[in-house]
Motif scaffolding. Sequence first.
Motif, PDB file in Angstrom:
ATOM      1  N   TYR A  24      44.978 -13.060  -2.035  1.00  0.00           N
ATOM      2  CA  TYR A  24      45.032 -14.159  -1.072  1.00  0.00           C
ATOM      3  C   TYR A  24      45.434 -13.692   0.330  1.00  0.00           C
ATOM      4  N   ARG A  25      44.688 -14.121   1.343  1.00  0.00           N
ATOM      5  CA  ARG A  25      44.978 -13.775   2.741  1.00  0.00           C
ATOM      6  C   ARG A  25      45.236 -15.006   3.610  1.00  0.00           C
ATOM      7  N   GLY A  26      45.280 -16.181   3.019  1.00  0.00           N
ATOM      8  CA  GLY A  26      45.379 -17.421   3.787  1.00  0.00           C
ATOM      9  C   GLY A  26      46.721 -17.677   4.435  1.00  0.00           C
ATOM     10  N   LEU A  27      47.725 -16.848   4.163  1.00  0.00           N
ATOM     11  CA  LEU A  27      49.001 -16.975   4.874  1.00  0.00           C
ATOM     12  C   LEU A  27      48.943 -16.299   6.240  1.00  0.00           C
ATOM     13  N   ILE A  28      47.863 -15.532   6.477  1.00  0.00           N
ATOM     14  CA  ILE A  28      47.682 -14.847   7.763  1.00  0.00           C
ATOM     15  C   ILE A  28      46.409 -15.319   8.459  1.00  0.00           C
TER      16      ILE A  28
ATOM     17  N   GLU B 165      52.781 -27.407   5.822  1.00  0.00           N
ATOM     18  CA  GLU B 165      53.203 -28.204   4.661  1.00  0.00           C
ATOM     19  C   GLU B 165      52.964 -27.443   3.354  1.00  0.00           C
ATOM     20  N   ASP B 166      51.872 -26.705   3.296  1.00  0.00           N
ATOM     21  CA  ASP B 166      51.593 -25.887   2.105  1.00  0.00           C
ATOM     22  C   ASP B 166      52.703 -24.861   1.894  1.00  0.00           C
ATOM     23  N   VAL B 167      53.072 -24.183   2.973  1.00  0.00           N
ATOM     24  CA  VAL B 167      54.104 -23.146   2.869  1.00  0.00           C
ATOM     25  C   VAL B 167      55.432 -23.750   2.425  1.00  0.00           C
TER      26      VAL B 167
ATOM     27  N   TYR C   3      54.856 -18.981  10.431  1.00  0.00           N
ATOM     28  CA  TYR C   3      55.427 -20.207   9.846  1.00  0.00           C
ATOM     29  C   TYR C   3      56.945 -20.246  10.058  1.00  0.00           C
ATOM     30  N   SER C   4      57.363 -20.026  11.307  1.00  0.00           N
ATOM     31  CA  SER C   4      58.783 -20.089  11.690  1.00  0.00           C
ATOM     32  C   SER C   4      59.644 -19.145  10.856  1.00  0.00           C
ATOM     33  N   GLY C   5      59.122 -17.954  10.581  1.00  0.00           N
ATOM     34  CA  GLY C   5      59.884 -16.955   9.852  1.00  0.00           C
ATOM     35  C   GLY C   5      59.850 -17.098   8.351  1.00  0.00           C
ATOM     36  N   LYS C   6      59.062 -18.034   7.843  1.00  0.00           N
ATOM     37  CA  LYS C   6      59.007 -18.261   6.393  1.00  0.00           C
ATOM     38  C   LYS C   6      58.053 -17.299   5.688  1.00  0.00           C
ATOM     39  N   VAL C   7      57.155 -16.680   6.442  1.00  0.00           N
ATOM     40  CA  VAL C   7      56.237 -15.669   5.910  1.00  0.00           C
ATOM     41  C   VAL C   7      56.345 -14.427   6.793  1.00  0.00           C
ATOM     42  N   ILE C   8      56.531 -13.259   6.162  1.00  0.00           N
ATOM     43  CA  ILE C   8      56.600 -12.004   6.906  1.00  0.00           C
ATOM     44  C   ILE C   8      55.568 -11.040   6.323  1.00  0.00           C
ATOM     45  N   ALA C   9      54.632 -10.602   7.161  1.00  0.00           N
ATOM     46  CA  ALA C   9      53.581  -9.666   6.749  1.00  0.00           C
ATOM     47  C   ALA C   9      53.985  -8.268   7.181  1.00  0.00           C
TER      48      ALA C   9
END
Length: 354
Positions: free
Chosen positions: A276-280, A292-294, A320-326
């Motif tokens: 999955y790449r949809g967080l980026i 909202e998904d996150v 996402y305001s620091g909620k996801v880090i790549a």
Amino acid sequence: MKKKLFFLLFFLGNILSLYGTENKPLTDGPYVFYKDNLVQVYNFDVSGQISKNTFFLNSINKLKVSSEDNKYSFYVQLHPNKRESSKIIAPEKIFAISDPHGNLTAFIKILQQGGVIDNSLSWKFGKNHLAILGDVADRGRDVTAIYWLIYKLEQEAEISGGKVHFILGNHEVMLLQNDLRYTNRKYITNASSLSMSLPELYGHDTELGRWLRNKNTIQIIGNTLFVHGGISKEFAERYKDISIVNQLVSNNIGKAKRDMNEEELFIFSMIGPVWYRGLIYKENKYFPATKEDVDMILETYKVSRIVIGHTTLNDITSTYSGKVIAIDCESKQYKHLSKGLLINGNNIIIVEIK
């Protein structure tokens, strides 16, 4: 006429020489196979020779591992390996890296820079944890050596009260599924010289194969979820218990897609955790996640953040305001693995190879 013949023979000689080099075994190993009560160890040395040594099951001591250029070498001791619990308490520090892709030099340098290993390639991180977010396989020329170094550090970390978490990436899945699109030719040649396919070097009867099949795909450490690709909304709605997913991936990691059922196909799909790449990426073809998904995903797994690899960027990137880090990032000198992420309590520190 004689001059033309000379150049033709010279040209053909060079072609044959190149062909011979490409098809000669190259430095690699060891590959450890189990057969009844015996252990068979294969190594490929710098001269293109293959060595095979056979031991009784409990008599094997230490195995030497060397980089292809012989710049690095270390010894590993075979040890029992088991699946780590999918959710564990966080230590004081977690150092996370992703996507080494066979680049042993960069792998060693970033671990040294992060204070994880010393100059002798031994664990020095105490009771802290190292998280490696997959994709050791393919592209580079020291894939096997990196796997064995992780294997060695696991044992040393346990003795010190720490832990090493190796999380499966899409290239580990591709390797075991015999999808060799990105595989360095060296490994295919070496496997062929043993009359095997490359996945057979990681079969159920091998040490590295058994070891990989005991690795998690999703790991929660404290309030942080680590995964190679990412977590999609569709995945989180379907799977609340990540331990089930970790076992499902391991049970089916070497299975061809034509032999998978609907659930297995979903797990290994583009909205599954290894791909999955949809967080980026925000294009529709990647099934992009909304804010909202996150939030829903974090609430589902009771975590504060998700750390991912897989999608290569120019720098470690927070969304996402620091909620996801790549953390899969590259530099001009080091492709993919140029930086690491140190989580020290509430502090997030980027560590870069000097």
